[in-house]
Write a protein that holds these residues in place. Structure first.
Motif, PDB file in Angstrom:
ATOM      1  N   TRP A  76       0.702  -1.273   0.051  1.00 47.70           N
ATOM      2  CA  TRP A  76      -0.044  -0.055   0.048  1.00 47.70           C
ATOM      3  C   TRP A  76       0.906   1.163  -0.062  1.00 47.70           C
ATOM      4  N   THR A  77       1.889   1.235   0.763  1.00 43.88           N
ATOM      5  CA  THR A  77       2.726   2.281   0.764  1.00 43.88           C
ATOM      6  C   THR A  77       3.305   2.766  -0.675  1.00 43.88           C
ATOM      7  N   HIS A 129      -0.402   2.437  -3.400  1.00 47.88           N
ATOM      8  CA  HIS A 129      -1.360   3.543  -2.875  1.00 47.88           C
ATOM      9  C   HIS A 129      -0.884   4.824  -2.755  1.00 47.88           C
ATOM     10  N   GLY A 130       0.566   4.686  -2.130  1.00 45.33           N
ATOM     11  CA  GLY A 130       0.972   5.964  -1.952  1.00 45.33           C
ATOM     12  C   GLY A 130       1.187   6.825  -3.387  1.00 45.33           C
ATOM     13  N   TYR A 131       1.503   6.140  -4.342  1.00 47.08           N
ATOM     14  CA  TYR A 131       1.697   6.717  -5.677  1.00 47.08           C
ATOM     15  C   TYR A 131       0.533   6.919  -6.317  1.00 47.08           C
ATOM     16  N   GLN A 190      -3.000   8.157  -5.575  1.00 53.43           N
ATOM     17  CA  GLN A 190      -3.665   8.601  -4.441  1.00 53.43           C
ATOM     18  C   GLN A 190      -5.279   8.312  -4.645  1.00 53.43           C
ATOM     19  N   TRP A 216      -4.611   3.435   7.744  1.00 53.37           N
ATOM     20  CA  TRP A 216      -5.013   3.360   6.147  1.00 53.37           C
ATOM     21  C   TRP A 216      -6.524   3.403   6.077  1.00 53.37           C
ATOM     22  N   ARG A 272      -8.455   5.406   3.437  1.00 54.34           N
ATOM     23  CA  ARG A 272      -8.522   4.945   2.015  1.00 54.34           C
ATOM     24  C   ARG A 272      -9.236   4.009   1.676  1.00 54.34           C
TER      25      ARG A 272
END
Length: 261
Positions: A150-151, A154-156, A158, A183, A186
């Motif tokens: 996720w980091t 999902h970090g990339y 958004q 998280w 999200r």
């Protein structure tokens, strides 16, 4: 928050949800499902939804390969995802859920790069249709089920959400309350499924409320994170089938309704 039910794309699922006082249903058109049959039935499903006044909250596709052995997108699977997003749009369904397989022959970085490319395409396509895209936190042919993935992914991305089920976290040896704390913003969709672990091993997935999950704390964290999406009950135990299974669903419905504020 509203409560719904995961089931087959049949009128009986809508009837059952209505009888139990639920607001939505969810469908999983997985790798072992008949995609063409589902797509052919979409307009009939619209009629069932209107007839029984029960919406469709989420459509997912689990278990299929999205990347080939070199980490490239499998175009046929991408096409199926687009078709299911189209179906979600027709059904006024706001969520499409998918995962991404892990390729052992390439690096973790390359796997993440392939997944980012795949989900970027889904997000762009979903925007045109009014459908949000999420990953699922289950490891069924999917590596995007934990905080490290996720980091990066999902970090990339958004706008990429998470379909969350605490049982998958528990069976993976992770801390579901910590994941929710870090998280929860999200989360686009949530599954309600019980889990029992004995001597470190998965024993059964009984109805939620008859398991080891701290559902009161679970709901408290969802409220703290401002979650206002669906809580989708997922019957998942071979020990709870037939009449007993129906009683189990009823138990979970009553249990979860008492936790709603």
């Amino acid at each position: 928050m509203k409560i719904g039910l995961l089931g087959l794309p049949t009128e009986e699922t809508f009837k059952k949800a209505k009888e139990k006082g639920l607001e939505f249903v969810e469908f999983s058109i997985n790798v072992d499902s008949n995609v063409d049959q589902f797509l052919n039935d979409v307009h009939e499903i619209v009629d069932w939804s209107k007839k029984h006044e029960v919406g469709v909250q989420s459509i997912g596709r689990w278990g299929s390969d999205r990347l080939d052995s070199k980490g490239n997108i499998i175009e046929e699977e991408l096409k199926i995802s687009y078709q299911l997003i189209d179906a979600a749009s027709v059904l006024n369904c706001e969520n499409f859920v998918a995962g991404c397989n892990y390729i052992k022959e390439i690096s973790y970085y390359e796997n993440c790069t392939g997944a980012i490319e795949y989900f970027s395409k889904l997000i762009d396509y979903g925007k045109e249709k009014g459908v949000k895209i999420s990953t699922y936190n289950c490891d069924w042919n999917n590596f995007i089920d934990n905080e490290m993935a996720w980091t990066i992914i999902h970090g990339y991305l958004q706008e990429l959400g998470i379909k969350y089920d605490p049982s998958h976290s528990r069976y993976g040896g992770r801390d579901y309350l910590k994941e929710m704390r870090d998280w929860g913003e999200r989360f686009y969709h949530v599954h309600i499924k019980g889990s029992v672990i004995i001597e470190g091993a998965r024993f059964d997935d009984p109805p939620a409320g008859l398991d080891q999950t701290d559902w009161k704390s679970f709901m408290a964290v969802l409220y703290a994170k401002g979650y206002d999406g669906g809580l989708s009950i997922e019957p998942h135990s071979h020990n709870w089938e037939g009449e007993l299974g129906e009683k189990g669903v009823d138990y979970t419905v009553d249990f979860m309704k008492r936790l709603l504020v």
